[in-house]
Write a protein that holds these residues in place. Structure first.
Motif, PDB file in Angstrom:
ATOM      1  N   HIS A  42       0.859  -1.189   0.000  1.00 53.60           N
ATOM      2  CA  HIS A  42       0.000   0.000   0.000  1.00 53.60           C
ATOM      3  C   HIS A  42       0.889   1.230   0.000  1.00 53.60           C
ATOM      4  N   PRO A  43       0.573   2.246  -0.730  1.00 51.01           N
ATOM      5  CA  PRO A  43      -0.581   2.377  -1.624  1.00 51.01           C
ATOM      6  C   PRO A  43      -0.290   1.755  -2.987  1.00 51.01           C
ATOM      7  N   PHE A  44      -1.347   1.444  -3.688  1.00 47.31           N
ATOM      8  CA  PHE A  44      -1.244   0.824  -5.000  1.00 47.31           C
ATOM      9  C   PHE A  44      -1.602   1.816  -6.104  1.00 47.31           C
ATOM     10  N   ALA A  45      -2.476   2.737  -5.794  1.00 49.11           N
ATOM     11  CA  ALA A  45      -2.924   3.714  -6.788  1.00 49.11           C
ATOM     12  C   ALA A  45      -1.767   4.623  -7.197  1.00 49.11           C
ATOM     13  N   ASN A  46      -1.839   5.110  -8.391  1.00 47.42           N
ATOM     14  CA  ASN A  46      -0.864   6.058  -8.941  1.00 47.42           C
ATOM     15  C   ASN A  46       0.549   5.506  -9.050  1.00 47.42           C
ATOM     16  N   ARG A  47       0.675   4.208  -9.157  1.00 50.69           N
ATOM     17  CA  ARG A  47       1.992   3.591  -9.355  1.00 50.69           C
ATOM     18  C   ARG A  47       2.277   3.469 -10.848  1.00 50.69           C
ATOM     19  N   THR A  48       3.534   3.367 -11.193  1.00 52.66           N
ATOM     20  CA  THR A  48       3.907   3.225 -12.600  1.00 52.66           C
ATOM     21  C   THR A  48       3.610   1.804 -13.082  1.00 52.66           C
ATOM     22  N   ASP A  49       3.485   1.667 -14.398  1.00 55.91           N
ATOM     23  CA  ASP A  49       3.284   0.332 -14.966  1.00 55.91           C
ATOM     24  C   ASP A  49       4.444  -0.591 -14.602  1.00 55.91           C
ATOM     25  N   GLU A  50       5.636  -0.046 -14.593  1.00 52.52           N
ATOM     26  CA  GLU A  50       6.819  -0.840 -14.242  1.00 52.52           C
ATOM     27  C   GLU A  50       6.698  -1.381 -12.817  1.00 52.52           C
ATOM     28  N   TRP A  51       6.293  -0.544 -11.879  1.00 56.65           N
ATOM     29  CA  TRP A  51       6.141  -0.950 -10.483  1.00 56.65           C
ATOM     30  C   TRP A  51       5.082  -2.040 -10.366  1.00 56.65           C
ATOM     31  N   ILE A  52       3.959  -1.846 -11.051  1.00 52.47           N
ATOM     32  CA  ILE A  52       2.863  -2.823 -10.991  1.00 52.47           C
ATOM     33  C   ILE A  52       3.300  -4.153 -11.602  1.00 52.47           C
ATOM     34  N   ASN A  53       3.967  -4.108 -12.734  1.00 53.60           N
ATOM     35  CA  ASN A  53       4.437  -5.345 -13.366  1.00 53.60           C
ATOM     36  C   ASN A  53       5.435  -6.085 -12.487  1.00 53.60           C
ATOM     37  N   GLU A  54       6.288  -5.333 -11.828  1.00 55.10           N
ATOM     38  CA  GLU A  54       7.261  -5.942 -10.918  1.00 55.10           C
ATOM     39  C   GLU A  54       6.550  -6.654  -9.773  1.00 55.10           C
ATOM     40  N   ARG A  55       5.565  -6.002  -9.176  1.00 54.57           N
ATOM     41  CA  ARG A  55       4.820  -6.613  -8.064  1.00 54.57           C
ATOM     42  C   ARG A  55       4.001  -7.809  -8.537  1.00 54.57           C
ATOM     43  N   ALA A  56       3.443  -7.716  -9.732  1.00 52.56           N
ATOM     44  CA  ALA A  56       2.676  -8.835 -10.279  1.00 52.56           C
ATOM     45  C   ALA A  56       3.558 -10.073 -10.420  1.00 52.56           C
TER      46      ALA A  56
END
Length: 70
Positions: A42-56
């Protein structure tokens, strides 16, 4: 999502870290003690695509496990 689970349809539920205790406590009276959700930072909103892909990539095995368990 809980209705899907009750009907035998597997789901993978994501919850951000600040809500895990609250959600876990709210699931107990609904008959879902120890419900297996996936905790994400947290937080998850307003993250970069790179950050989200890394966490995924870090939780993909958990997702597959939840969707394929019997």
């Amino acid at each position: 999502l809980l209705l899907l689970e009750r009907h035998g349809i597997p789901v993978a539920t994501f919850i951000t870290s600040v809500f895990t205790k609250k959600v876990g406590a709210e699931l107990v009276p609904l008959g879902f003690k120890d419900y297996p959700f996936i905790e994400i930072p947290h937080p998850f909103a307003n993250r970069t695509d790179e950050w989200i892909n890394e966490r995924a990539g870090l939780v993909v095995d958990q997702v597959v496990g939840l969707l394929t368990q019997k």
